[in-house]
Design an enzyme around this catalytic site. Structure first.
Site, mmCIF file in Angstrom:
data_model
loop_
_atom_site.group_PDB
_atom_site.id
_atom_site.type_symbol
_atom_site.label_atom_id
_atom_site.label_comp_id
_atom_site.label_asym_id
_atom_site.label_seq_id
_atom_site.Cartn_x
_atom_site.Cartn_y
_atom_site.Cartn_z
ATOM 1 N N SER A 128 0.799 -1.221 0.000
ATOM 2 C CA SER A 128 0.000 0.000 0.000
ATOM 3 C C SER A 128 0.832 1.272 0.000
ATOM 4 C CB SER A 128 -0.942 0.022 1.218
ATOM 5 O OG SER A 128 -0.231 0.321 2.399
ATOM 6 N N LYS A 181 1.831 4.370 7.301
ATOM 7 C CA LYS A 181 0.969 5.201 6.460
ATOM 8 C C LYS A 181 1.333 6.678 6.599
ATOM 9 C CE LYS A 181 -2.018 2.077 4.917
ATOM 10 N NZ LYS A 181 -1.217 0.935 5.336
#
Length: 234
Positions: A154, A192
């Site tokens: 991701s 993230k």
């Protein structure tokens, strides 16, 4: 001649290198230049690279080196009392002085704790056991660091791939837009971009196929900021 945005970007990269020894992320560059997308950052970096102002360091994410600075950027660093025009020799000398302030790479290798795997996808359990990882000191800035092995894809648009080792500076605070190790609900950790949305916390991926994750302010705890990456080639 460089465009205004190219000038702005090279000054921003040089400032970050002088302050931290680490080049800014594409997300940080996008926000600093008020661009709508990271594709604009890619174009600016490619243009600066083609003209010999910066170069990308191989095998490292977020690794840019400023080779030279534009003459007018050098002029801007002089005092207001300085003459408006300078010679080519003055520009080269001033540029060398600016570059000399950047942290010099070290050849030392240090051992930092390696805490299992961390998700760059859906959150997974992190900090499973502990061993150590030898890391070139030049990849680390000041502070306490640890490493986590990345699992998932991701964050690939930020140059972070499955199997990479994330080098993390231990901290419980981070600025908006920085890549962090976020502990979610005290059980799972993920890598993230951190963003604040009012009272909520948004964790953004760097892969268009993944959705952002939004949590309450008490559900997310910052456990570190990304300081660098190591990658193995088989």
């Amino acid at each position: 001649m460089l465009t205004a945005k190219q000038h702005e970007l090279i000054r921003f990269i040089q400032q970050r290198l002088e302050e931290t020894g680490i080049s800014p992320s594409f997300e940080e560059m996008k926000e600093a230049l008020d661009l709508k997308s990271k594709s604009g950052v890619h174009r600016l970096i490619s243009a600066l690279e083609e003209r010999g102002f910066i170069r990308r360091l191989p095998n490292r994410a977020r690794a840019l080196e400023v080779i030279k600075v534009p003459e007018d950027a050098v002029t801007a660093t002089r005092s207001q009392a300085a003459p408006a025009s300078i010679t080519a020799n003055d520009a080269v000398a001033s540029a060398s002085s600016v570059m000399a302030k950047a942290p010099q790479p070290a050849n030392d290798v240090i051992e930092i704790p390696l805490h299992g795997r961390i998700a760059a996808g859906a959150p997974i359990e992190a900090l499973e056991g502990q061993s150590s990882l030898p890391v070139p000191a030049a990849l680390l800035g000041p502070g306490e660091h640890y490493a986590l092995e990345v699992s998932g894809d991701s964050m690939i648009e930020a140059g972070i791939f499955d199997g990479d080792f994330a080098l993390v500076r231990r901290t419980n605070t981070a600025r908006d837009g920085e890549i962090v190790v976020a502990l979610v609900r005290g059980e799972e950790a993920t890598l993230k971009y951190l963003h604040k949305e009012g009272a909520m916390v948004r964790l953004d991926p760097a892969n268009a196929t993944y959705d952002a994750q939004v949590y309450g302010p008490d559900e997310v705890e910052v456990q570190g900021k990304l300081a660098g990456l190591l990658r193995r080639y088989h």
